[in-house]
Motif scaffolding. Structure first.
Motif, PDB file in Angstrom:
ATOM      1  N   ILE A  27       0.877  -1.167   0.000  1.00 43.42           N
ATOM      2  CA  ILE A  27       0.000   0.000   0.000  1.00 43.42           C
ATOM      3  C   ILE A  27       0.915   1.217   0.000  1.00 43.42           C
ATOM      4  CG2 ILE A  27      -1.712   1.321   1.316  1.00 43.42           C
ATOM      5  CD1 ILE A  27      -2.662  -1.417   2.428  1.00 43.42           C
ATOM      6  N   LEU A  28       0.850   1.988  -1.068  1.00 45.02           N
ATOM      7  CA  LEU A  28       1.692   3.184  -1.209  1.00 45.02           C
ATOM      8  C   LEU A  28       0.909   4.370  -0.661  1.00 45.02           C
ATOM      9  CD1 LEU A  28       4.364   4.327  -2.280  1.00 45.02           C
ATOM     10  CD2 LEU A  28       3.280   4.543  -4.532  1.00 45.02           C
ATOM     11  N   ALA A  29       1.399   4.958   0.430  1.00 46.38           N
ATOM     12  CA  ALA A  29       0.616   5.934   1.194  1.00 46.38           C
ATOM     13  C   ALA A  29       0.770   7.369   0.703  1.00 46.38           C
ATOM     14  CB  ALA A  29       0.995   5.853   2.677  1.00 46.38           C
ATOM     15  N   TYR A  30       1.323   7.556  -0.479  1.00 47.67           N
ATOM     16  CA  TYR A  30       1.506   8.911  -1.008  1.00 47.67           C
ATOM     17  C   TYR A  30       1.594   8.851  -2.524  1.00 47.67           C
ATOM     18  CZ  TYR A  30       6.360   7.600  -1.896  1.00 47.67           C
ATOM     19  OH  TYR A  30       7.483   6.974  -2.368  1.00 47.67           O
ATOM     20  N   SER A  31       1.436  10.007  -3.172  1.00 53.66           N
ATOM     21  CA  SER A  31       1.550  10.090  -4.623  1.00 53.66           C
ATOM     22  C   SER A  31       2.321  11.351  -4.990  1.00 53.66           C
ATOM     23  CB  SER A  31       0.162  10.127  -5.277  1.00 53.66           C
ATOM     24  OG  SER A  31       0.267  10.225  -6.677  1.00 53.66           O
ATOM     25  N   GLU A  32       3.468  11.178  -5.662  1.00 52.96           N
ATOM     26  CA  GLU A  32       4.315  12.304  -6.053  1.00 52.96           C
ATOM     27  C   GLU A  32       4.688  12.203  -7.534  1.00 52.96           C
ATOM     28  OE1 GLU A  32       7.786  12.528  -3.640  1.00 52.96           O
ATOM     29  OE2 GLU A  32       6.748  13.361  -1.912  1.00 52.96           O
ATOM     30  N   LYS A  33       5.007  13.335  -8.132  1.00 47.38           N
ATOM     31  CA  LYS A  33       5.534  13.334  -9.499  1.00 47.38           C
ATOM     32  C   LYS A  33       6.878  12.606  -9.529  1.00 47.38           C
ATOM     33  CE  LYS A  33       5.855  17.010 -11.918  1.00 47.38           C
ATOM     34  NZ  LYS A  33       6.214  18.409 -12.262  1.00 47.38           N
ATOM     35  N   LEU A  53      -2.560   2.390  -4.385  1.00 50.70           N
ATOM     36  CA  LEU A  53      -2.086   3.736  -4.095  1.00 50.70           C
ATOM     37  C   LEU A  53      -3.140   4.502  -3.307  1.00 50.70           C
ATOM     38  CD1 LEU A  53       0.032   6.012  -4.640  1.00 50.70           C
ATOM     39  CD2 LEU A  53      -1.240   6.508  -6.733  1.00 50.70           C
ATOM     40  N   ILE A  54      -2.729   5.146  -2.211  1.00 51.95           N
ATOM     41  CA  ILE A  54      -3.606   6.065  -1.500  1.00 51.95           C
ATOM     42  C   ILE A  54      -3.353   7.447  -2.101  1.00 51.95           C
ATOM     43  CG2 ILE A  54      -4.306   7.014   0.732  1.00 51.95           C
ATOM     44  CD1 ILE A  54      -4.715   4.013   0.569  1.00 51.95           C
ATOM     45  N   GLY A  55      -4.259   7.914  -2.928  1.00 53.02           N
ATOM     46  CA  GLY A  55      -4.055   9.148  -3.670  1.00 53.02           C
ATOM     47  C   GLY A  55      -4.200   8.884  -5.157  1.00 53.02           C
ATOM     48  N   ARG A  56      -4.290   9.945  -5.942  1.00 49.51           N
ATOM     49  CA  ARG A  56      -4.431   9.790  -7.392  1.00 49.51           C
ATOM     50  C   ARG A  56      -3.054   9.689  -8.025  1.00 49.51           C
ATOM     51  NH1 ARG A  56      -4.836  12.896 -11.990  1.00 49.51           N
ATOM     52  NH2 ARG A  56      -4.572  14.869 -10.867  1.00 49.51           N
ATOM     53  N   PRO A  57      -2.867   8.738  -8.954  1.00 47.52           N
ATOM     54  CA  PRO A  57      -1.554   8.606  -9.606  1.00 47.52           C
ATOM     55  C   PRO A  57      -1.209   9.846 -10.417  1.00 47.52           C
ATOM     56  CG  PRO A  57      -2.969   6.701 -10.050  1.00 47.52           C
ATOM     57  CD  PRO A  57      -3.836   7.743  -9.447  1.00 47.52           C
ATOM     58  N   ASN A  75      -9.667  10.751  -2.006  1.00 52.19           N
ATOM     59  CA  ASN A  75     -10.721  11.749  -1.963  1.00 52.19           C
ATOM     60  C   ASN A  75     -10.697  12.495  -3.290  1.00 52.19           C
ATOM     61  OD1 ASN A  75      -9.130  12.053   0.989  1.00 52.19           O
ATOM     62  ND2 ASN A  75     -11.316  11.615   1.122  1.00 52.19           N
ATOM     63  N   ASP A  76     -11.719  13.286  -3.551  1.00 50.97           N
ATOM     64  CA  ASP A  76     -11.694  14.188  -4.699  1.00 50.97           C
ATOM     65  C   ASP A  76     -11.010  15.466  -4.225  1.00 50.97           C
ATOM     66  OD1 ASP A  76     -12.161  16.004  -6.736  1.00 50.97           O
ATOM     67  OD2 ASP A  76     -14.156  15.218  -7.195  1.00 50.97           O
ATOM     68  N   ASN A  77      -9.680  15.499  -4.339  1.00 54.15           N
ATOM     69  CA  ASN A  77      -8.920  16.595  -3.747  1.00 54.15           C
ATOM     70  C   ASN A  77      -9.116  17.929  -4.450  1.00 54.15           C
ATOM     71  OD1 ASN A  77      -7.251  15.748  -1.367  1.00 54.15           O
ATOM     72  ND2 ASN A  77      -6.789  14.084  -2.780  1.00 54.15           N
ATOM     73  N   GLN A  78      -9.437  17.904  -5.732  1.00 52.92           N
ATOM     74  CA  GLN A  78      -9.741  19.171  -6.404  1.00 52.92           C
ATOM     75  C   GLN A  78     -11.052  19.736  -5.851  1.00 52.92           C
ATOM     76  OE1 GLN A  78      -9.020  19.359 -10.593  1.00 52.92           O
ATOM     77  NE2 GLN A  78     -10.381  21.106 -10.911  1.00 52.92           N
ATOM     78  N   LEU A  79     -12.016  18.853  -5.627  1.00 55.39           N
ATOM     79  CA  LEU A  79     -13.278  19.291  -5.031  1.00 55.39           C
ATOM     80  C   LEU A  79     -13.052  19.800  -3.604  1.00 55.39           C
ATOM     81  CD1 LEU A  79     -16.349  19.598  -5.257  1.00 55.39           C
ATOM     82  CD2 LEU A  79     -16.563  17.221  -4.475  1.00 55.39           C
ATOM     83  N   LEU A  80     -12.155  19.151  -2.852  1.00 53.09           N
ATOM     84  CA  LEU A  80     -11.832  19.623  -1.505  1.00 53.09           C
ATOM     85  C   LEU A  80     -11.291  21.046  -1.546  1.00 53.09           C
ATOM     86  CD1 LEU A  80     -12.014  16.531  -0.636  1.00 53.09           C
ATOM     87  CD2 LEU A  80     -10.123  17.042   0.893  1.00 53.09           C
ATOM     88  N   GLY A  81     -10.332  21.286  -2.441  1.00 53.04           N
ATOM     89  CA  GLY A  81      -9.760  22.619  -2.562  1.00 53.04           C
ATOM     90  C   GLY A  81     -10.801  23.649  -2.963  1.00 53.04           C
TER      91      GLY A  81
END
Length: 335
Positions: free
Chosen positions: A127-133, A150-154, A166-172
């Motif tokens: 389980i990859l707990a982060y997503s980075e470029k 993956l926890i987060g969007r690739p 989560n829908d992080n764009q919607l959160l923002g």
């Protein structure tokens, strides 16, 4: 004396091979027989040798949780990862598997740890707990066809990587809209990271909310170097900002301290809204207005999706969006 498979078989009046099939939940055994044999196992205090069973299946019977490079005090002390681990552990226990953690203070060492865990067959998947470029860890897992969630969007290959988020764009967007509804027109987005996918998504959401209301958008207030903190009062003055959308709770507390240091009172002079609804949100006054992302649900679903891959019940990428909700407290005021 510890009960054995033969003891259970004798009492249940079945063959030892039938008991083994019950232990492995084999479809050839009827539900009635499974229920009867399992009750006898419980009555006799028999516990299957899970390790031996999984050796036959070439399974490690363990999941790896990969934390992001712990290259800052904020990341090292972030309770979000402890909440995530707790949820993963609880869900893994339901599948009768254990968890192991991969962590390091830089990406290169973290990758070495993950490669070692994979090649030595210490875990069945990750389980990859982060997503980075340009993350070398996710690239290694994908290229070597290692089961992982993956926890987060690739950052790329969304159709091929199984992830929950989560829908992080919607959160923002919704965090910014909350400030706009309270009368704020000059709003900044503040962050101490600028390569994580979550940063881009939440900042895009901020931009969307501001543009829809024909309000000015600003470059993100990214605090990566000591000099960035020194320039803080100049940026606030130049933009006329009355509110901040901050990347997460821990950094929000840092921003409140910084604002106070330069004579800005929260929320009287500067309103603050953040994300995660961590324990830090209510440790000191003013209590943080924040958006709860339900990290436990992310951990639970992430573990379930990884187990589906390991048991070969799923082969294509899937996105699961976990709901969120706004928690209004003391750091946002109407103007």
């Amino acid at each position: 004396m510890t009960a054995t498979v033969k003891d259970v078989a004798k009492k249940a009046k079945v063959s030892p091979s039938t008991v083994s099939r019950v232990i492995n939940d084999h479809p050839s055994i009827s539900a009635e027989t499974k229920q009867r044999v399992r009750k006898i196992m419980d009555d006799m205090g028999y516990f299957p040798n899970v390790t031996a069973r999984n050796l036959g299946k070439q399974r490690a019977n363990s999941l790896g949780v990969i934390l992001p490079p712990l290259d800052s005090r904020e990341r090292l002390g972030n309770p979000l990862y402890l909440e995530l681990l707790n949820a993963v552990n609880a869900t893994a226990a339901e599948f009768q598997v254990t968890t192991a953690v991969a962590s390091a203070d830089n990406s290169a060492t973290l990758l070495e740890n993950v490669i070692r865990m994979h090649r030595q067959k210490q875990v069945d998947g990750f389980i990859l707990a982060y997503s980075e470029k340009d993350d070398p860890v996710s690239e290694y897992l994908f290229q070597n066809q290692v089961p992982f969630t993956l926890i987060g969007r690739p950052a790329k290959r969304e159709a091929d990587i199984i992830y929950v988020d989560n829908d992080n764009q919607l959160l923002g967007k919704q965090a910014t809209e909350h400030l706009i509804e309270k009368g704020h027109k000059n709003i900044l987005f503040a962050s101490n990271v600028n390569q994580e996918v979550i940063f881009f998504e939440r900042y895009f959401g901020y931009q969307e909310a501001m543009m829809l209301q024909s309000l000015p958008t600003h470059q993100p207030l990214t605090m990566l170097q000591p000099e960035d903190y020194v320039q803080f009062p100049e940026v606030i003055k130049a933009t006329g900002a009355t509110a901040l959308v901050v990347i997460d709770d821990i950094f929000a507390l840092r921003m409140i301290q910084l604002a106070t240091l330069h004579g800005y009172k929260v929320p009287d002079d500067l309103s603050v809204i953040s994300f995660n609804n961590s324990i830090f949100a209510t440790l000191v006054h003013p209590y943080l207005t924040t958006i709860d992302i339900d990290i436990s649900d992310l951990g639970r679903l992430g573990t379930q999706k990884l187990m589906e891959q390991i048991e070969q019940k799923q082969s294509s990428g899937v996105q699961l969006v976990v709901p969120h909700h706004l928690v209004q407290r003391e750091t946002v005021r109407s103007i």
